[in-house]
Design an enzyme around this catalytic site. Structure first.
Site, PDB file in Angstrom:
ATOM      1  N   LYS A   1      27.892  29.227  59.243  1.00 24.74           N
ATOM      2  CA  LYS A   1      28.955  28.083  58.655  1.00 24.74           C
ATOM      3  C   LYS A   1      30.123  28.283  59.033  1.00 24.74           C
ATOM      4  CE  LYS A   1      25.589  28.245  54.802  1.00 24.74           C
ATOM      5  NZ  LYS A   1      25.500  29.025  53.467  1.00 24.74           N
TER       6      LYS A   1
ATOM      7  N   GLN B   1      26.850  32.333  48.816  1.00 24.72           N
ATOM      8  CA  GLN B   1      25.701  32.664  49.380  1.00 24.72           C
ATOM      9  C   GLN B   1      24.723  33.327  48.714  1.00 24.72           C
ATOM     10  OE1 GLN B   1      24.994  31.226  52.368  1.00 24.72           O
ATOM     11  NE2 GLN B   1      22.851  32.028  52.345  1.00 24.72           N
TER      12      GLN B   1
ATOM     13  N   ASP C   1      27.736  23.044  47.901  1.00 23.97           N
ATOM     14  CA  ASP C   1      26.295  23.467  48.010  1.00 23.97           C
ATOM     15  C   ASP C   1      25.290  22.299  47.128  1.00 23.97           C
ATOM     16  OD1 ASP C   1      24.937  25.335  49.776  1.00 23.97           O
ATOM     17  OD2 ASP C   1      25.690  26.890  48.353  1.00 23.97           O
TER      18      ASP C   1
HETATM   19  N1  GUN Z   1      20.571  30.769  50.866  1.00 21.55           N
HETATM   20  C1  GUN Z   1      19.635  30.238  51.321  1.00 21.55           C
HETATM   21  N2  GUN Z   1      20.184  28.791  51.670  1.00 21.55           N
HETATM   22  C2  GUN Z   1      21.350  28.846  50.981  1.00 21.55           C
HETATM   23  C3  GUN Z   1      22.228  27.655  50.805  1.00 21.55           C
HETATM   24  O1  GUN Z   1      21.942  26.625  51.186  1.00 21.55           O
HETATM   25  N3  GUN Z   1      23.101  27.892  50.000  1.00 21.55           N
HETATM   26  C4  GUN Z   1      23.482  29.060  49.480  1.00 21.55           C
HETATM   27  N4  GUN Z   1      24.568  29.234  48.864  1.00 21.55           N
HETATM   28  N5  GUN Z   1      22.572  30.117  49.630  1.00 21.55           N
HETATM   29  C5  GUN Z   1      21.639  29.950  50.481  1.00 21.55           C
END
Ligand code: GUN
Length: 289
Positions: free
Chosen positions: A52, A96, A119
């Site tokens: 990211k 995350q 998200d």
């Molecule tokens: N863990 C796995 N996929 C994601 C996601 O798209 N966002 C977040 N915050 N955690 C994750």
């Protein structure tokens, strides 16, 4: 058979975002700023967050990562969320997942301001999505919808089967596919660990979205001829020939299923890059809203 190449499409969309960010900066506006909170040392989470960060910088955005040890308390993490909510420099952020077991994930998600929840996990955004109102959409389901749209996959009136009911992928993608929208207008069945005779159901699917988290769960015998198959799985398999020591594979037995279906996403290079690009699109949205 069409390869739904998420890597190629993501790089095309990234070029579009890069242009948009450059235009904003030319207008004298600041570059969009997204942040990620990473707790603990989970390797998959580290990979996601690094990616990211790298991708957001590539399109000209500002990226910050806040790293904390797994021992951080729930109260301290909630204070981090409050800080990011209040920081006027940060347009949007993610925490995350998964979080260590002593932290209530839902409590943390609900603390994020819906207007900074890139998200799309906050109940306000999920509720607005369900109602078809403007909202941040969860990145992986959004990436899947973008793939279907940009590859011109017809969804209207199709029978779609989703395997897996997670809050992050299965449940929201089932809602997006059934919404009165384009892409959308599918008839959707959502299967999960307690569904009986999953193969009988998947063999009827025009569009099959697999987000079970079980390596090679779907073989050719579970797929209708000429179906469209979206593989959300991501598994690390030890492989000494790779520099990293592993290779990635999905929930679908790609080689077998690719011979039978009309279109399929590879792993890696399918849904994964689309997830990242969706997060960047949500960051742009956070700025312009
Ligand atoms: N863990 C796995 N996929 C994601 C996601 O798209 N966002 C977040 N915050 N955690 C994750």
């Amino acid at each position: 058979m069409t390869l739904l190449d998420g890597k190629e499409l993501a790089s095309k969309i990234k070029a579009e975002i890069t242009k948009e960010v450059a235009t904003m900066i030319d207008r004298g506006e600041k570059a969009p700023h997204l942040a990620a909170v990473l707790v603990g040392e989970d390797p998959a989470s580290q990979t996601y967050v690094n990616s990211k960060e790298k991708n957001s910088r590539e399109v000209g955005m500002i990226s910050s990562v806040y790293r904390y040890p797994a021992s951080i308390s729930e109260r301290e993490l909630l204070e981090v969320v409050d800080f990011l909510n209040e920081d006027g420099e940060i347009d949007g952020f993610i925490v995350q997942l998964p979080l260590p077991r002593h932290i209530d994930e839902q409590k943390v998600i609900e603390r994020i301001l819906p207007s900074k929840d890139i998200d799309g996990f906050h109940p306000v955004n999920l509720g607005r999505m369900m109602l078809g109102l403007p909202a941040f959409l969860p990145a992986t389901p959004m990436g899947i919808m973008t793939l279907l749209e940009r590859y011109g996959v017809e969804t209207k009136g199709k029978y779609c089967v989703v395997l897996g009911r997670s809050h992050i992928v299965g449940t929201p993608v089932s809602i997006l596919l059934s919404r009165k929208a384009s892409p959308g207008n599918c008839t959707v069945t959502l299967c999960h660990s307690l569904t009986t005779d999953i193969p009988k159901i998947t063999r009827e699917a025009d569009i099959l979205v697999v987000a079970m988290g079980k390596q090679h769960f779907v073989g050719a015998g579970m797929v209708k001829k000429d179906a469209v198959v979206i593989d959300v799985g991501m598994h690390r398999i030890p492989d000494e020939t790779k520099k990293s020591g592993f290779r990635l594979t999905g929930d679908v037995d790609f080689d077998a299923v690719a011979r039978k279906c009309s279109a399929i996403t590879p792993v890696p290079g399918g849904v994964g890059p689309m997830t990242i690009v969706s997060l960047l699109q949500n960051t742009l949205k956070a700025v312009t809203r």
